[in-house]
Design a protein around this motif. Structure first.
Motif: not given
Length: 617
Positions: A272-278, A284-290, A360-367
């Protein structure tokens, strides 16, 4: 009344791992002890020293006073202060430092009953010698071992990191080297690396494959540090392989991601962690490592991944302003922003609570999510998120309660008292660099808690021959048996001629359980580690050689010793030679063994239960 007895006493590091040697500069050590039936009471810790070449302890002594908790446990930081040095009457810190515990009752010293812990555990060798403690390569966050094959091609450079752990060298610079046999270092043009406050330094570089190399060709490089011998480090090898995917000797489940701290959680959680990060990367078009997310959740829950972790459970009222709970420590405002109550979050499974972590993280901005530090700041102190690259950027400071509450971030010398306790200072501040270092330390700790299984032997098959004949079933986990004198067998007997290499089966630490050498089991090793979110003790017996000491951390696949015929196996014929291997669910020499095939799926899959008798001779 039961007369209290000290049942455990060790020098440890901040994570509770036992240690026998410490540097003087920058290392904080802890006295960890247990005195059952002496709870919430004062204890005096006395320190004595002796010169390294003198067996007699000096009479001079120094003490500090601490207190047991509600379970009779002590975990007290000790720093090597000028006062301590003066009272011990020593000229330098190249000494052996021993402690002893005495209770205080009604302002009187109270001797505990005969001490039952090994005396050697309470002795620490302190040295001012400058040393390289560990040296290795990393690729995509994974510590490389000699069996790994790193992808390599002539078009795209492969990014590699070198890591060195040091002692007594904080603030100094070292020069990394990486060279093929008889060749010069490929890092000559790169700058020296500065050692951080945690004693660790890193260097990143990248390399393309030479054009003449063909598919499956390899190049091997060896790590080094100028001015230091590194011959003894086992993971200093980097093997590039043209056209390879990362290839390792670890036993992987292809449908299960290998993550830092991964052994502390379930497979469902990891997936689930991997799926969330993907999802976050796509949105957000960013790198978000599991691995980054795993480390943040570990850090916020004191490495427990408990959905109820935090201060909220002490007074679980949704109406109160204070109190944090869960995987990323949801506060009142955060929970309300996600349309959920903290009491609801607290009662969820960890797997279910991940849904709210993602929200929570989807509410954050890319910056706000530019780097691992920024991602963490978006959890801990969102106002600072996006500034994770500015070392001297203040996060918060005195009198903000968060300044003193977040003790891992108190890293400046004047924020730590002479007893090694992190207390902060009036007007003090927590800076971004302190947050980053604390996260990096926790990440490195998590690298020793990955969800990786490695077979304890290369060839996994039951021992077949007994004095009564060919009986491989007698080598399984059997509470009742026909041919054993003891009538019990609580592990697996795996066929292994004397001198067979033995491997750490999981990431973990070697601990002491029972006698160091047993009449029954001979020379043994016990590794404490996690498997599918549960803590186990993996027990190896009848060894001839042991290559790791009590307190040594290991990674799955590390060589830890060789099989033998010690203990009650000393008179066995060659065809009966074996490794006795147990899986235990608690730190006990008796009554802790569990059924290996039911507990560890890789054992059931990989152990040959009907071996060929002609191969065991």
């Amino acid at each position: 009344m039961v007369h209290p007895t000290v049942t455990e006493a060790n020098w440890t590091d901040a994570t509770g791992t036992p240690k026998t040697t410490s540097g003087f500069i920058g290392e904080i050590n802890y006295v960890k002890a247990t005195v059952p039936n002496f709870c919430n009471e004062e204890v005096r810790i006395y320190f004595h020293v002796k010169a390294h070449k003198d067996n007699a302890y000096y009479k001079n002594r120094y003490f500090i006073t601490t207190k047991t908790d509600s379970e009779g446990k002590i975990n007290t930081a000790v720093s090597f202060s000028k006062e301590m040095k003066a009272k011990l009457g020593i000229s330098n810190w190249n000494v052996n430092l021993k402690f002893a515990l005495v209770g205080i009752v009604d302002n009187q010293l109270y001797a505990f009953k005969g001490i039952s812990y090994p005396v050697s555990n309470s002795e620490l060798k302190v040295t001012t010698k400058k040393e390289i403690l560990d040296l290795y390569f990393e690729y995509k966050g994974k510590r490389l071992v000699p069996t790994d094959r790193v992808p390599y091609n002539s078009k795209t450079p492969t990014k590699i990191k070198m890591v060195a752990h040091t002692r007594n060298m904080i603030g100094e610079k070292i020069k990394f080297t990486a060279h093929a046999l008889k060749d010069d270092s490929i890092l000559e043009n790169l700058n020296e690396s500065t050692i951080k406050a945690n004693g660790i330094t890193e260097l990143s570089f990248q390399k393309k494959a030479p054009a003449h190399l063909k598919k499956d060709d390899t190049e091997t490089y060896y790590a080094g540090v100028e001015g230091f011998s590194t011959k003894h480090f086992k993971d200093k090898t980097l093997v590039f392989k043209v056209g390879a995917k990362l290839d390792s000797g670890d036993v992987f489940d292809k449908n299960d991601p290998q993550l830092v701290w991964g052994a502390k959680v379930s497979k469902e959680f990891r997936l689930k962690v991997v799926k969330i990060c993907k999802n976050i990367e796509k949105e957000k078009e960013i790198s978000f490592s599991p691995n980054t997310l795993m480390n943040i959740m570990a850090f916020e829950t004191a490495n427990t991944f408990s959905p109820s972790a935090g201060t909220f459970k002490a007074d679980p009222r949704d109406s109160r302003k204070g109190g944090f709970v869960g995987l990323i420590q949801f506060g009142k405002e955060a929970a309300e922003g996600l349309n959920i109550k903290r009491t609801e979050l607290m009662k969820m499974t960890a797997e279910k609570q991940l849904d709210y972590v993602e929200k929570w993280f989807l509410l954050k901005s890319k910056s706000q999510l530019k780097s691992a530090t920024d991602i963490y700041l978006s959890v801990n102190y969102p106002k600072a998120a996006g500034k994770g690259h500015i070392d001297k950027e203040p996060v918060y400071g005195d009198p903000n309660a968060a300044y003193r509450a977040n003790k891992p971030f108190l890293r400046e010398a004047d924020e730590i008292n002479e007893k090694g306790k992190k207390i902060g200072k009036v007007g003090g501040k927590t800076y971004v660099w302190e947050v980053r270092e604390a996260l990096e330390e926790n990440y490195h700790e998590g690298e020793y808690t990955r969800n990786i299984w490695y077979n304890p032997l290369k060839k996994m098959e039951l021992r077949g021959w007994y004095r009564s004949g060919w009986l491989p079933n007698e080598s399984e986990y059997l509470l009742k048996t026909n041919v054993r004198d003891s009538g019990m067998h609580q592990g697996l007997d795996l066929y292994a001629p004397v001198g067979t290499t033995v491997y750490a089966c999981v990431d973990g630490v070697r601990v002491r359980v029972g006698p160091d050498v047993s009449e029954t089991y001979g020379k043994t090793i016990t590794i404490k580690g996690f498997y599918e979110g549960k803590e186990y003790y993996f027990f190896y017996a009848h060894l001839s050689e042991r290559r790791i000491k009590i307190g040594d951390k290991v990674k799955a696949g590390d060589i830890i010793g060789e099989t033998g015929k010690t203990g009650n196996a000393n008179n066995l014929s060659s065809k009966m030679e074996h490794l006795h291997f147990e899986v235990r669910n608690k730190k006990s020499a008796q009554g802790a063994a569990v059924e290996p095939f039911k507990t560890i799926k890789e054992l059931k899959k990989n152990v040959k239960i009907n071996p060929d008798k002609n191969t065991q001779i």
